[in-house]
Scaffold this active site. Structure first.
Site, PDB file in Angstrom:
ATOM      1  N   TYR A  49     -26.313 -41.834   9.273  1.00  0.00           N
ATOM      2  CA  TYR A  49     -25.866 -41.340   7.974  1.00  0.00           C
ATOM      3  C   TYR A  49     -24.547 -40.599   8.153  1.00  0.00           C
ATOM      4  O   TYR A  49     -24.350 -39.867   9.132  1.00  0.00           O
ATOM      5  CB  TYR A  49     -26.909 -40.383   7.384  1.00  0.00           C
ATOM      6  CG  TYR A  49     -26.497 -39.788   6.054  1.00  0.00           C
ATOM      7  CD1 TYR A  49     -26.369 -40.592   4.929  1.00  0.00           C
ATOM      8  CD2 TYR A  49     -26.233 -38.431   5.933  1.00  0.00           C
ATOM      9  CE1 TYR A  49     -25.987 -40.053   3.704  1.00  0.00           C
ATOM     10  CE2 TYR A  49     -25.857 -37.886   4.713  1.00  0.00           C
ATOM     11  CZ  TYR A  49     -25.739 -38.702   3.609  1.00  0.00           C
ATOM     12  OH  TYR A  49     -25.350 -38.172   2.406  1.00  0.00           O
ATOM     13  N   ASP A  63     -17.289 -28.769   0.636  1.00  0.00           N
ATOM     14  CA  ASP A  63     -17.821 -29.995   0.040  1.00  0.00           C
ATOM     15  C   ASP A  63     -17.734 -29.903  -1.481  1.00  0.00           C
ATOM     16  O   ASP A  63     -18.726 -29.681  -2.174  1.00  0.00           O
ATOM     17  CB  ASP A  63     -19.268 -30.191   0.497  1.00  0.00           C
ATOM     18  CG  ASP A  63     -19.874 -31.489  -0.026  1.00  0.00           C
ATOM     19  OD1 ASP A  63     -19.107 -32.417  -0.327  1.00  0.00           O
ATOM     20  OD2 ASP A  63     -21.113 -31.550  -0.153  1.00  0.00           O
ATOM     21  N   ASP A  90     -22.172 -41.362   2.334  1.00  0.00           N
ATOM     22  CA  ASP A  90     -22.134 -40.541   1.124  1.00  0.00           C
ATOM     23  C   ASP A  90     -20.848 -40.862   0.365  1.00  0.00           C
ATOM     24  O   ASP A  90     -19.749 -40.559   0.834  1.00  0.00           O
ATOM     25  CB  ASP A  90     -22.167 -39.071   1.547  1.00  0.00           C
ATOM     26  CG  ASP A  90     -22.165 -38.097   0.385  1.00  0.00           C
ATOM     27  OD1 ASP A  90     -22.014 -38.535  -0.770  1.00  0.00           O
ATOM     28  OD2 ASP A  90     -22.299 -36.885   0.649  1.00  0.00           O
ATOM     29  N   ASP A  92     -20.225 -39.705  -2.697  1.00  0.00           N
ATOM     30  CA  ASP A  92     -20.054 -38.682  -3.730  1.00  0.00           C
ATOM     31  C   ASP A  92     -20.213 -39.298  -5.123  1.00  0.00           C
ATOM     32  O   ASP A  92     -21.184 -39.971  -5.390  1.00  0.00           O
ATOM     33  CB  ASP A  92     -18.713 -37.976  -3.570  1.00  0.00           C
ATOM     34  CG  ASP A  92     -18.717 -36.962  -2.426  1.00  0.00           C
ATOM     35  OD1 ASP A  92     -19.815 -36.604  -1.956  1.00  0.00           O
ATOM     36  OD2 ASP A  92     -17.632 -36.544  -1.996  1.00  0.00           O
ATOM     37  N   HIS A 117     -24.508 -44.086  -1.142  1.00  0.00           N
ATOM     38  CA  HIS A 117     -25.186 -43.525  -2.306  1.00  0.00           C
ATOM     39  C   HIS A 117     -24.149 -42.880  -3.217  1.00  0.00           C
ATOM     40  O   HIS A 117     -23.186 -42.262  -2.773  1.00  0.00           O
ATOM     41  CB  HIS A 117     -26.322 -42.573  -1.934  1.00  0.00           C
ATOM     42  CG  HIS A 117     -25.949 -41.301  -1.237  1.00  0.00           C
ATOM     43  ND1 HIS A 117     -25.299 -40.261  -1.857  1.00  0.00           N
ATOM     44  CD2 HIS A 117     -26.171 -40.886   0.032  1.00  0.00           C
ATOM     45  CE1 HIS A 117     -25.129 -39.269  -1.003  1.00  0.00           C
ATOM     46  NE2 HIS A 117     -25.637 -39.617   0.155  1.00  0.00           N
ATOM     47  N   GLU A 119     -23.767 -40.397  -6.715  1.00  0.00           N
ATOM     48  CA  GLU A 119     -24.520 -39.336  -7.384  1.00  0.00           C
ATOM     49  C   GLU A 119     -24.092 -39.189  -8.835  1.00  0.00           C
ATOM     50  O   GLU A 119     -22.968 -39.553  -9.213  1.00  0.00           O
ATOM     51  CB  GLU A 119     -24.335 -38.018  -6.639  1.00  0.00           C
ATOM     52  CG  GLU A 119     -22.922 -37.488  -6.651  1.00  0.00           C
ATOM     53  CD  GLU A 119     -22.697 -36.442  -5.570  1.00  0.00           C
ATOM     54  OE1 GLU A 119     -22.227 -35.338  -5.927  1.00  0.00           O
ATOM     55  OE2 GLU A 119     -22.950 -36.724  -4.395  1.00  0.00           O
ATOM     56  N   CYS A 127     -22.574 -29.547  -3.484  1.00  0.00           N
ATOM     57  CA  CYS A 127     -23.742 -29.878  -2.677  1.00  0.00           C
ATOM     58  C   CYS A 127     -24.969 -29.860  -3.569  1.00  0.00           C
ATOM     59  O   CYS A 127     -25.125 -28.984  -4.428  1.00  0.00           O
ATOM     60  CB  CYS A 127     -23.894 -28.863  -1.543  1.00  0.00           C
ATOM     61  SG  CYS A 127     -25.502 -28.939  -0.706  1.00  0.00           S
ATOM     62  N   ARG A 160     -28.211 -41.693  -6.490  1.00  0.00           N
ATOM     63  CA  ARG A 160     -28.727 -40.334  -6.313  1.00  0.00           C
ATOM     64  C   ARG A 160     -28.736 -39.613  -7.662  1.00  0.00           C
ATOM     65  O   ARG A 160     -27.762 -39.688  -8.409  1.00  0.00           O
ATOM     66  CB  ARG A 160     -27.850 -39.580  -5.313  1.00  0.00           C
ATOM     67  CG  ARG A 160     -28.086 -38.075  -5.281  1.00  0.00           C
ATOM     68  CD  ARG A 160     -27.235 -37.419  -4.224  1.00  0.00           C
ATOM     69  NE  ARG A 160     -26.800 -36.080  -4.634  1.00  0.00           N
ATOM     70  CZ  ARG A 160     -26.055 -35.274  -3.887  1.00  0.00           C
ATOM     71  NH1 ARG A 160     -25.670 -35.660  -2.679  1.00  0.00           N
ATOM     72  NH2 ARG A 160     -25.688 -34.089  -4.341  1.00  0.00           N
ATOM     73  N   GLU A 190     -32.420 -35.887  -5.281  1.00  0.00           N
ATOM     74  CA  GLU A 190     -31.889 -34.772  -4.497  1.00  0.00           C
ATOM     75  C   GLU A 190     -32.503 -33.437  -4.906  1.00  0.00           C
ATOM     76  O   GLU A 190     -32.785 -33.193  -6.084  1.00  0.00           O
ATOM     77  CB  GLU A 190     -30.362 -34.726  -4.655  1.00  0.00           C
ATOM     78  CG  GLU A 190     -29.670 -33.568  -3.958  1.00  0.00           C
ATOM     79  CD  GLU A 190     -29.796 -33.558  -2.443  1.00  0.00           C
ATOM     80  OE1 GLU A 190     -30.933 -33.621  -1.939  1.00  0.00           O
ATOM     81  OE2 GLU A 190     -28.744 -33.462  -1.763  1.00  0.00           O
ATOM     82  N   ASN A 213     -33.922 -36.122   1.660  1.00  0.00           N
ATOM     83  CA  ASN A 213     -32.878 -35.363   2.353  1.00  0.00           C
ATOM     84  C   ASN A 213     -33.498 -34.148   3.032  1.00  0.00           C
ATOM     85  O   ASN A 213     -33.960 -33.225   2.370  1.00  0.00           O
ATOM     86  CB  ASN A 213     -31.812 -34.921   1.350  1.00  0.00           C
ATOM     87  CG  ASN A 213     -30.683 -34.142   1.998  1.00  0.00           C
ATOM     88  OD1 ASN A 213     -30.628 -33.977   3.207  1.00  0.00           O
ATOM     89  ND2 ASN A 213     -29.760 -33.652   1.183  1.00  0.00           N
TER      90      ASN A 213
END
Length: 305
Positions: A49, A63, A90, A92, A117, A119, A127, A160, A190, A213
């Site tokens: 990952y 982040d 990721d 985002d 993924h 989101e 985050c 996500r 998440e 996660n």
């Protein structure tokens, strides 16, 4: 075998999908650079990952959606190229709206990603385990998922949802169903805050591959891969663990160097030269070029020649 001569004819996305179809939970430890990827592969993991938080922190940034597509492609090439393993990345928010998500998919897949993924936050994103996240409208996120699926070749697309904190469990499940209708291959719920919520989410979506996660210091309880499998989850990530361990070790190193004016007190905590060369397959690279004489390691290098 070095990556220069390792050729896998099966695209990374298909290899990820194949492993996902087999029994057992797919364990995906985070690898924040090529060296970490090699070490994870040596430990026996079948996939990796690549965390947005870990990439950002590696660049000295928070982040908050500050890194670019090109930044991420640099990390993908390291981690996927060095390890040869299928890598979940990721992505985002997809770096924009539907068209941007399509570009992201193409660029990431060309760089070597096996899965991504996306989101359902809006920029500036946070985050998933922090407060006051702002969500996209469900239909807007569904359109983005559909666009990503349309752009991919073999890439696995995971949607996500960060909706639990703002909208509750039922809304998060409704969003997940909408994203599946849009073409998502799997769902990443998440920041579920207790085991009962995790179980209820899985029960609401029977047969759907779910990603858990296990980030440290977050809102979700720490469970083993086996425990998550029993709850109905198909994938698990430990996104920033390798970076956290490396960062703490580096902090101790710099403190020791400041205090002692030498690295001598830290030698017992260091990977030796011989161990590094073994991880990198240094002599395998040398062997590819007959003009390079095999190197001899200096005395006290921790093994080897």
């Amino acid at each position: 075998m070095t990556w220069l001569v390792r050729h896998d004819p099966i695209p990374a996305g298909r290899r990820f999908r194949d492993r996902l179809s087999r029994p057992g939970i797919f364990r995906l430890p985070g690898a924040h650079n090529g060296q970490a990827a090699l070490q994870a592969r040596a430990a026996g993991f079948e996939g990796l990952y690549l965390s947005g938080a870990a990439m950002s922190a590696s660049m000295g940034l928070p982040d908050l959606g500050l890194i670019t597509i090109d930044d991420v492609c640099f990390f993908i090439r390291q981690v996927a190229g060095a390890s040869g393993l299928p890598v979940l990345v990721d992505a985002d928010t997809g770096y924009g709206e539907a068209l941007n998500a399509m570009v992201t998919v193409r660029r990431f897949e060309e760089a070597g990603a096996a899965a991504i993924h996306l989101e359902d936050q809006i920029l500036p994103k946070k985050c998933g385990h922090l407060s006051d996240k702002r969500l996209a409208l469900p239909q807007d996120m569904a359109a983005k998922v559909a666009a990503a699926v349309r752009a991919r070749r073999d890439l696995v697309v995971i949607a996500r949802t960060d909706a639990l904190a703002n909208e509750g469990l039922d809304a998060a499940i409704a969003r997940a169903r909408l994203y599946l209708e849009a073409g998502a291959d799997a769902i990443f719920p998440e920041a579920l805050t207790d085991i009962d919520l995790m179980r209820r989410f899985a029960q609401a979506l029977p047969g759907v591959p779910l990603l858990a996660n296990m980030t440290e210091f977050g809102r979700t309880p720490q469970l083993t891969g086996a425990e998550l499998q029993d709850l109905g989850y198909k994938m698990v990530i430990w996104p920033v663990s390798s970076l956290r361990v490396a960062n703490q070790a580096q902090e101790r190193l710099y403190a020791a160097l400041r205090d002692h004016d030498t690295t001598a007190p830290m030698l017992g905590h260091m990977q030796t030269r011989a161990e590094l060369y073994e991880t990198l397959d240094y002599f395998g690279f040398e062997g590819l070029d007959a003009s390079i004489s095999r190197s001899l390691l200096p005395p006290g290098s921790g093994g080897g020649d």
